[in-house]
Design an enzyme around this catalytic site. Structure first.
Site, mmCIF file in Angstrom:
data_model
loop_
_atom_site.group_PDB
_atom_site.id
_atom_site.type_symbol
_atom_site.label_atom_id
_atom_site.label_comp_id
_atom_site.label_asym_id
_atom_site.label_seq_id
_atom_site.Cartn_x
_atom_site.Cartn_y
_atom_site.Cartn_z
ATOM 1 C CD1 TRP A 22 0.289 0.483 3.358
ATOM 2 C CD2 TRP A 22 -0.164 -1.678 3.027
ATOM 3 N NE1 TRP A 22 0.779 -0.207 4.425
ATOM 4 C CE2 TRP A 22 0.515 -1.538 4.253
ATOM 5 C CE3 TRP A 22 -0.549 -2.963 2.599
ATOM 6 C CZ2 TRP A 22 0.827 -2.638 5.052
ATOM 7 C CZ3 TRP A 22 -0.229 -4.040 3.411
ATOM 8 C CH2 TRP A 22 0.437 -3.873 4.611
ATOM 9 C CD GLU A 35 -3.218 3.383 7.490
ATOM 10 O OE1 GLU A 35 -3.316 2.902 8.628
ATOM 11 O OE2 GLU A 35 -2.122 3.727 6.999
ATOM 12 C CE1 TYR A 118 -3.344 5.571 12.402
ATOM 13 C CE2 TYR A 118 -5.011 4.197 11.342
ATOM 14 C CZ TYR A 118 -3.682 4.544 11.535
ATOM 15 O OH TYR A 118 -2.711 3.890 10.835
ATOM 16 C CG ASP A 136 -1.185 3.466 14.960
ATOM 17 O OD1 ASP A 136 -0.277 4.096 15.555
ATOM 18 O OD2 ASP A 136 -0.938 2.559 14.148
HETATM 19 N N1 ADE Z 1 0.025 0.326 10.640
HETATM 20 C C1 ADE Z 1 -0.959 1.229 10.492
HETATM 21 N N2 ADE Z 1 -0.799 1.942 9.378
HETATM 22 C C2 ADE Z 1 0.328 1.500 8.792
HETATM 23 C C3 ADE Z 1 1.016 1.819 7.607
HETATM 24 N N3 ADE Z 1 0.550 2.745 6.782
HETATM 25 N N4 ADE Z 1 2.127 1.140 7.332
HETATM 26 C C4 ADE Z 1 2.573 0.193 8.164
HETATM 27 N N5 ADE Z 1 1.981 -0.162 9.285
HETATM 28 C C5 ADE Z 1 0.857 0.468 9.603
#
Ligand code: ADE
Length: 362
Positions: A22, A35, A118, A136
């Site tokens: 991502w 997310e 968040y 978070d």
């Molecule tokens: N945990 C929550 N969001 C994240 C992200 N974008 N990349 C890695 N770990 C995560």
């Protein structure tokens, strides 16, 4: 006080950010899907789910139009199924109200179903460069330690305070990287359970908890209410090569998913046979299965299991049960991971198990 973390954090991120699916394409849709999944489980477990989800539903239009069973199947094993239902509601709003494009506006993102501070901060900053924080559990841990704060991070007021402090220092030109850097430090350096790698941390220079030797005492979380324990008896009902499943009610725990038939209480084999006869079924043989346990957020199921062979008659639609081919279940019907221990007796695997198939030592 947090001004001093910006530069070291960003330089560290440039050299240490993990390559994650991502992060390659930061369209708002992909950031959003990742997310929400990352709120459910670990990065490694999310990867295959993410690839499969965006492969099957590549954009917000596809998600808005997806039949519910298919959607729940894509989420099978991740838990908190209302999250994916809310995602579909939000996708429909994006399609109907915003012409299929996510709004580049923090307040409008926040107003979408299932998107809290968040997630709005994460999508806003990573996909649109909006300088808003994304706090978070990882970030709360890092900041509690950096400031040696003993405040309870489960309190909304504490979270708000950290958000306000970050908002003052978040760099407008690299907001997404700044937020991800903080999350990343929490995920791979400033980790819980006595394994913090302070020697590798770019924030160690000003970390109050490190200085005071209290890293492992933080963050502080006040104990949550105890979970309610429920006994259930789960049945693998076989009729020739077919097994019985049924759909759960549309409201409450695991709403709308499919399940193995189950009864309240830890029943004996005699009690199970009596109940099956009440249902108009004809049991031939009953075998006890190993007990199992599943933990949800507010309740814990302690399960007693039985495999029952039934006489082959026309059992369709009794007590909402329907008998289907086990493989069909694996492909079509979303069954929550709570039943994984018993689904194995039907030779099917659920959710995360499927992805871990190669790793299992059976
Ligand atoms: N945990 C929550 N969001 C994240 C992200 N974008 N990349 C890695 N770990 C995560």
């Amino acid at each position: 006080m947090l001004e001093q973390i910006v530069k070291p954090l960003l330089s560290w991120y440039d050299g240490h950010a993990r390559v994650l699916p991502w992060r390659e394409d930061t369209s708002p849709y992909r950031v959003w899907v990742s997310e929400i999944m990352l709120q459910q489980t670990r990065v490694e477990a999310v990867k295959p789910y993410f690839e499969r989800f965006v492969g099957a539903l590549p954009d917000v239009q596809a998600l808005a139009a997806c039949p519910e069973d298919d959607l729940l199947k894509l989420w099978e094993g991740l838990g908190y199924y209302n999250r994916v239902r809310n995602m579909q509601k939000a996708a429909r709003t994006v399609v109907e109200t915003y012409g299929g494009e996510f709004p580049a506006d923090y307040g409008k993102l926040l107003a979408l179903p299932g998107i809290g501070h968040y997630t709005a901060g994460a999508i806003g900053s990573i996909a649109f460069g909006i300088p808003m924080p994304a706090v978070d559990g990882n970030v709360l841990r890092v900041l509690s330690r950096f400031q040696a704060s003993y405040e309870d991070i489960l309190k909304q007021s504490v979270k708000n305070k950290f958000e306000q402090e970050l908002q003052k220092v978040i760099p407008a030109e690299r907001a997404g990287n700044f937020n991800q850097a903080l999350i990343e430090i929490g995920a791979i350096v400033c980790v819980p359970n006595g394994r913090a790698k302070c020697g590798e941390c770019p924030l160690a220079f000003g970390c109050r908890a490190k200085e005071l030797g209290i890293v492992d005492e933080l963050p502080r979380k006040k104990a949550k209410k105890e979970r309610r324990v429920e006994e259930r008896t789960v049945l693998v009902l076989r009729e020739g090569s077919r097994v019985a499943i049924r759909k759960r009610p549309g409201k409450g725990l695991l709403a709308g998913l499919y399940e193995l038939p189950n009864l309240e209480g830890a029943l004996s084999d005699g009690e199970v046979l009596a109940r099956l006869k009440d249902w108009g079924l004809s049991p031939l043989r009953i075998l006890p299965l190993a007990p199992a346990k599943h933990i949800f957020s507010h309740v814990e199921w302690r399960m007693t299991g039985y495999a029952v062979s039934l006489e082959e008659t026309e059992h369709m639609d009794r007590e909402g049960l329907f008998f289907i081919d086990a493989k069909e279940t694996e492909e079509k019907y979303p069954i929550p991971a709570a039943f994984a221990a018993y689904a194995r007796y039907m030779d099917i695997m659920l959710g995360q198990e499927k992805y871990e198939e190669g790793k299992r030592d059976v």
